[in-house]
Write a protein that holds these residues in place. Structure first.
Motif, PDB file in Angstrom:
ATOM      1  N   UNK A 140      99.049  82.997 112.079  1.00 37.92           N
ATOM      2  CA  UNK A 140      98.163  82.578 113.150  1.00 37.92           C
ATOM      3  C   UNK A 140      96.955  83.472 113.309  1.00 37.92           C
ATOM      4  N   UNK A 141      97.029  84.679 112.728  1.00 38.04           N
ATOM      5  CA  UNK A 141      95.889  85.592 112.772  1.00 38.04           C
ATOM      6  C   UNK A 141      95.092  85.556 111.481  1.00 38.04           C
ATOM      7  N   UNK A 142      95.702  85.129 110.396  1.00 38.33           N
ATOM      8  CA  UNK A 142      95.036  85.116 109.106  1.00 38.33           C
ATOM      9  C   UNK A 142      96.046  85.071 107.986  1.00 38.33           C
ATOM     10  N   UNK A 143      95.512  84.968 106.760  1.00 35.15           N
ATOM     11  CA  UNK A 143      96.351  84.872 105.580  1.00 35.15           C
ATOM     12  C   UNK A 143      96.530  86.225 104.908  1.00 35.15           C
ATOM     13  N   UNK A 144      97.723  86.433 104.345  1.00 36.05           N
ATOM     14  CA  UNK A 144      98.010  87.590 103.508  1.00 36.05           C
ATOM     15  C   UNK A 144      98.695  87.077 102.255  1.00 36.05           C
ATOM     16  N   UNK A 145      98.191  87.486 101.072  1.00 34.73           N
ATOM     17  CA  UNK A 145      98.728  86.994  99.805  1.00 34.73           C
ATOM     18  C   UNK A 145      99.224  88.136  98.941  1.00 34.73           C
ATOM     19  N   UNK A 146     100.134  87.806  98.050  1.00 38.30           N
ATOM     20  CA  UNK A 146     100.614  88.752  97.048  1.00 38.30           C
ATOM     21  C   UNK A 146     100.789  88.002  95.730  1.00 38.30           C
ATOM     22  N   UNK A 147     100.238  88.576  94.646  1.00 37.63           N
ATOM     23  CA  UNK A 147     100.285  87.965  93.325  1.00 37.63           C
ATOM     24  C   UNK A 147     100.942  88.923  92.349  1.00 37.63           C
ATOM     25  N   UNK A 148     101.865  88.396  91.534  1.00 37.13           N
ATOM     26  CA  UNK A 148     102.510  89.196  90.491  1.00 37.13           C
ATOM     27  C   UNK A 148     102.621  88.369  89.210  1.00 37.13           C
ATOM     28  N   UNK A 149     102.626  89.076  88.074  1.00 33.89           N
ATOM     29  CA  UNK A 149     102.680  88.442  86.758  1.00 33.89           C
ATOM     30  C   UNK A 149     103.938  88.885  86.027  1.00 33.89           C
ATOM     31  N   UNK A 150     104.583  87.947  85.321  1.00 30.76           N
ATOM     32  CA  UNK A 150     105.817  88.229  84.604  1.00 30.76           C
ATOM     33  C   UNK A 150     105.795  87.532  83.247  1.00 30.76           C
ATOM     34  N   UNK A 151     106.603  88.066  82.334  1.00 35.27           N
ATOM     35  CA  UNK A 151     106.778  87.449  81.024  1.00 35.27           C
ATOM     36  C   UNK A 151     108.200  86.920  80.943  1.00 35.27           C
ATOM     37  N   UNK A 152     108.361  85.604  80.905  1.00 31.61           N
ATOM     38  CA  UNK A 152     109.674  84.972  80.942  1.00 31.61           C
ATOM     39  C   UNK A 152     110.234  84.848  79.533  1.00 31.61           C
ATOM     40  N   UNK A 153     111.429  85.406  79.339  1.00 35.16           N
ATOM     41  CA  UNK A 153     112.175  85.228  78.106  1.00 35.16           C
ATOM     42  C   UNK A 153     113.558  84.693  78.449  1.00 35.16           C
ATOM     43  N   UNK A 154     114.160  84.050  77.469  1.00 30.82           N
ATOM     44  CA  UNK A 154     115.472  83.458  77.706  1.00 30.82           C
ATOM     45  C   UNK A 154     116.468  83.945  76.651  1.00 30.82           C
ATOM     46  N   UNK A 155     117.688  84.085  77.078  1.00 32.20           N
ATOM     47  CA  UNK A 155     118.781  84.473  76.186  1.00 32.20           C
ATOM     48  C   UNK A 155     119.992  83.648  76.576  1.00 32.20           C
ATOM     49  N   UNK A 156     120.570  82.983  75.608  1.00 28.47           N
ATOM     50  CA  UNK A 156     121.698  82.123  75.932  1.00 28.47           C
ATOM     51  C   UNK A 156     122.733  82.115  74.835  1.00 28.47           C
ATOM     52  N   UNK A 157     123.768  81.341  75.067  1.00 29.63           N
ATOM     53  CA  UNK A 157     124.869  81.263  74.125  1.00 29.63           C
ATOM     54  C   UNK A 157     125.393  79.838  74.099  1.00 29.63           C
ATOM     55  N   UNK A 185     132.892  77.455  68.699  1.00 25.15           N
ATOM     56  CA  UNK A 185     131.488  77.458  68.307  1.00 25.15           C
ATOM     57  C   UNK A 185     130.782  78.505  69.156  1.00 25.15           C
ATOM     58  N   UNK A 186     130.236  79.527  68.543  1.00 27.72           N
ATOM     59  CA  UNK A 186     129.556  80.598  69.258  1.00 27.72           C
ATOM     60  C   UNK A 186     128.239  80.869  68.535  1.00 27.72           C
ATOM     61  N   UNK A 187     127.128  80.495  69.176  1.00 31.79           N
ATOM     62  CA  UNK A 187     125.817  80.659  68.554  1.00 31.79           C
ATOM     63  C   UNK A 187     124.831  81.207  69.575  1.00 31.79           C
ATOM     64  N   UNK A 188     124.354  82.452  69.390  1.00 30.54           N
ATOM     65  CA  UNK A 188     123.384  83.022  70.339  1.00 30.54           C
ATOM     66  C   UNK A 188     122.018  82.366  70.202  1.00 30.54           C
TER      67      UNK A 188
END
Length: 777
Positions: A509-526, A581-584
């Motif tokens: 109600x008084x004004x806006x405040x923002x926060x920005x962050x950057x990430x590198x998304x990687x995936x690991x599964x099985x 069956x096991x495959x990374x």
């Protein structure tokens, strides 16, 4: 809590001169809600040593004389300036002040309870006398703190009024702040003998007064000797009355259960002078009570909520200071400080009601059962001047941490944040883990939004790709002060890998405040799966992941029936894990494999004392009969378990960086025929412990220093046996050759040099490999 023992307005004003204001904030958001606003830089921590200031300038609303070394009238304000945030204090009979000493709200006739809002808006809930002595009103004052040094009252809203002689003081308390920033104000309606409430939202909206329950307690009068508070968890409203009772109402139960917490106190003619709700480790919370009564009785007791009928003398475990008596602790308020200690005063000359001799302020440490005087800078003792009714240690010692109206947002993505720009952190999502943002704002926001920019990450450089993606609706759950959002689902990221840049924007109600962050998304599964071998000529069967899916069969179903080829029904001899069956995928690597089988009930819960066996190895488990893992347990116990018991087999894979990933299946053992023995057949090539004297024992378990082995050997075996221990990572930590002969064999293995923990053993002897788990102490 403020004790209210005032017969008339003149008495009220004269006694206010003797009231001391010790201001602070609480030990956290779970504290009681009298959270008035002393900025963090100037607040008192009340640590029993250095937490008391060396000087306390007065605001001088009631006059009086300030004596060196005493904290008493005139009313005190802890701080005299504030760079950016308004800081108020309130004093009974004085009203509400900012830190420059400017009055911003008139005196409340009984109490003033301040509530912080957002965008520099604050509220004061107070009882006020309109037409003494016949009309009392509960009002909410709205205060505008746009100028911290000149806070102005913008509105006064009546919540409740009655026609009653003022000797019947009304009780009021404010519950701990809720997640959306709103407050519940509880008060007692004496005329109608009812507990009522009203809700004040963070934006100042005031709800309608709600009737909660009748509180007709055997003609008990709620006169001037009473106080009220709400437990830190918001579950209980507690208040004392003029007959020496301390009532607790469970406002979270449908029946509003009411308990008298003072029922176990000794003596007669009691007066409850002060009390405080104290959360305890383990959940058995206490209420500490200061009381005095007839026959020179009184003291400091506590009541556990698990046994409210028993009052325990605090000095049964806490050493009574040599200069005090138990009765001298029955005339004080009790307040919990930020440090979790209880602050209370000792009366030098009990039971003289008119005595105003200053008394020492003490801190009671519940954790180590010590009671020590509070001192300025560790040397100068702190005193409180007493009134005719004892010592007033107002509500400013506890209360919640100062809530600023400004926003200071932060967030993490799956537990990581970009703390050191321009370094771009990697977020590795394991085995379909949701992509989730956890955020906090440090204050309350009324609206919020989130945007996503995809891009390419090269080192610590982010290059945007495509358009900025916005959202509609209210994804961050405003109004609030924090929360979480599944951004993978919100932005339909699916199996996306690459750079992401999230911007969260909040408005109060008084004004806006923002926060920005950057990430590198990687995936690991099985990609992991397995089947189970069914009886007879059945093909390998799929995993059963819901125990309720297991098919039912009668006790005498014949082998030719199709029931035997249903998923989850296995043979006692042929029970086997097949074709894993096991495959990374992605950046995942495999460390080792774990296989376990456990007896469970029909809900999938482990059976106490039931079967449990497991094994660990660095190669996959393939076509492994579970009788090998369990030393023939399914065959030996076939008659007992057929058609009745449930089991769970779990294949686990230890991975980097995703840790343990598991797949499981439930199964049962079929009844093989009318004779109950159809499926208990010879299984070629399977060596089963317990058959033909082929047994092995590894003991004791747990073991310390050494392990005993015993096994049986036939005449046609080799002259050597081998014992091996692996740690939980599959690494061989001990391997020892053993000499054996025909018949019974025994050996002792020294394990004194191995670290305590869980190990997996393997004894290869008699043409059979025996496996199991053992704990070393």
């Amino acid at each position: 809590m403020v004790i209210k023992k005032i017969d008339q307005l003149k008495q009220h004003l004269s006694r206010a001169a003797a009231i001391v204001l010790l201001s602070s904030v609480s030990f956290g958001a779970s504290a009681q809600s009298y959270d008035w606003v002393i900025p963090p830089a100037t607040r008192i921590n009340f640590n029993g040593a250095t937490g008391v200031p060396s000087s306390m300038p007065g605001i001088g609303c009631t006059g009086g004389t300030s004596w060196p070394g005493y904290l008493h009238a005139p009313p005190q304000v802890i701080s005299t300036s504030s760079a950016s945030d308004p800081a108020f204090d309130f004093v009974l009979g004085c009203g509400t002040y900012n830190l420059s000493g400017t009055k911003v709200a008139n005196a409340g006739y009984r109490n003033v309870f301040p509530i912080p809002g957002i965008c520099k808006q604050y509220y004061a809930v107070e009882w006020t006398q309109n037409h003494y002595p016949t009309n009392n009103q509960l009002v909410v004052r709205k205060l505008d703190a746009t100028n911290p040094l000149a806070v102005v009252e913008t509105a006064s809203v009546d919540l409740f009024s009655d026609q009653v002689y003022d000797a019947y003081s009304h009780t009021v308390a404010i519950a701990p702040i809720r997640f959306d920033g709103s407050r519940i104000v509880y008060f007692y309606d004496h005329i109608n003998q009812a507990l009522k409430s009203v809700t004040i939202s963070v934006n100042g909206t005031i709800g309608a007064v709600q009737y909660l329950c009748s509180v007709s307690l055997s003609g008990t009068t709620f006169a001037y000797q009473n106080q009220m508070e709400v437990s830190p968890n918001g579950k209980y409203v507690l208040f004392s009355d003029n007959n020496g009772n301390l009532w607790s109402i469970d406002v979270m139960s449908g029946g509003y259960a009411t308990t008298n917490l003072a029922a176990g106190l000794p003596g007669t003619g009691r007066h409850i002078h002060g009390f405080e709700y104290v959360p305890m480790p383990g959940g058995d919370d206490r209420v500490y009570i200061s009381w005095h009564g007839a026959q020179l009785s009184g003291g400091l007791h506590y009541v556990s909520l698990s046994n409210p009928g028993v009052a325990t003398n605090t000095f049964a475990t806490v050493t009574l200071p040599s200069t005090t008596s138990q009765l001298s602790w029955g005339y004080t308020e009790i307040e919990r400080g930020r440090d979790g200690q209880l602050y209370l005063a000792n009366r030098p000359n009990p039971p003289v009601e008119t005595d105003t001799t200053p008394g020492l302020l003490y801190a009671l440490n519940i954790a180590n059962n010590t009671l020590l005087p509070v001192k300025i800078n560790g040397t100068t003792q702190v005193y409180i001047k007493g009134g005719g009714n004892g010592y007033k240690i107002q509500t400013q010692i506890d209360g919640e941490t100062f809530k600023s109206y400004s926003l200071s947002p932060s967030y993490t993505l799956n537990g990581l944040s970009q703390n050191n720009p321009p370094v771009i952190p990697e977020v590795i999502l394991c085995d379909n883990t949701p992509m989730t943002i956890q955020f906090a704002t440090g204050g309350y926001f009324t609206s919020a939004g989130i945007t996503l920019q995809k891009g390419i990450v090269s080192g610590n450089t982010f290059t945007p790709q495509g358009f900025l993606i916005s959202t509609i609706g209210n994804p961050l759950g405003a109004p609030s002060m924090g929360g979480s959002v599944n951004v993978g689902q919100l932005f339909n990221l699916g199996n996306y890998t690459g750079g992401v840049q999230f911007t969260l924007t909040f408005n109060n109600g008084c004004g806006n405040v923002s926060i920005t962050q950057t990430f590198n998304i990687k995936r690991a599964g099985l990609v992991a799966d397995f089947t189970m071998k069914g009886p007879g000529s059945c093909t390998p069967q799929n995993r059963v992941t819901n125990i309720s899916q297991l098919a039912n069969s009668g006790s005498n179903t014949q082998p030719a029936s199709s029931i035997f080829c249903r998923d989850g029904w296995l043979g006692a001899v042929s029970v086997e894990i097949k074709q894993p069956t096991v495959a990374p995928t992605g950046v995942l690597t495999i460390q080792n494999y774990i296989l376990s089988v456990q007896e469970v009930n029909s809900s999938g819960v482990p059976v106490p004392g039931g079967l449990f066996r497991d094994s660990i190895q660095t190669t996959p488990f393939n076509d492994l009969n579970l009788n090998t893992l369990t030393n023939g347990w399914f065959i030996t116990n076939y008659t007992t378990i057929r058609n009745s018991a449930y089991f769970k087999v779990t294949l686990g894979v230890n991975t980097t960086p995703c840790g343990l990933i598991e797949r499981y299946s439930y199964f049962r053992i079929i009844d093989g025929g009318a004779g109950g023995n159809w499926w208990k057949q010879t299984f070629p090539g399977l060596k089963i412990g317990g058959l033909d004297k082929e047994t092995a024992q590894v003991y004791p378990n747990p073991a310390k220093g050494k392990i005993n082995l015993s096994w049986h050997a036939n005449s046609d075996i080799e002259s050597k046996a081998t014992f091996q221990l692996n740690n939980t990572l599959g690494k061989v930590v001990l391997q020892q050759a053993l000499t054996q002969q025909e018949g019974s064999n025994e050996a002792v293995v020294d394990v004194s040099r191995l670290a305590p923990g869980i190990y997996y053993y393997q004894l290869e002897a008699n043409g059979t490999i025996y496996k199991g788990k053992i704990t070393l102490l």
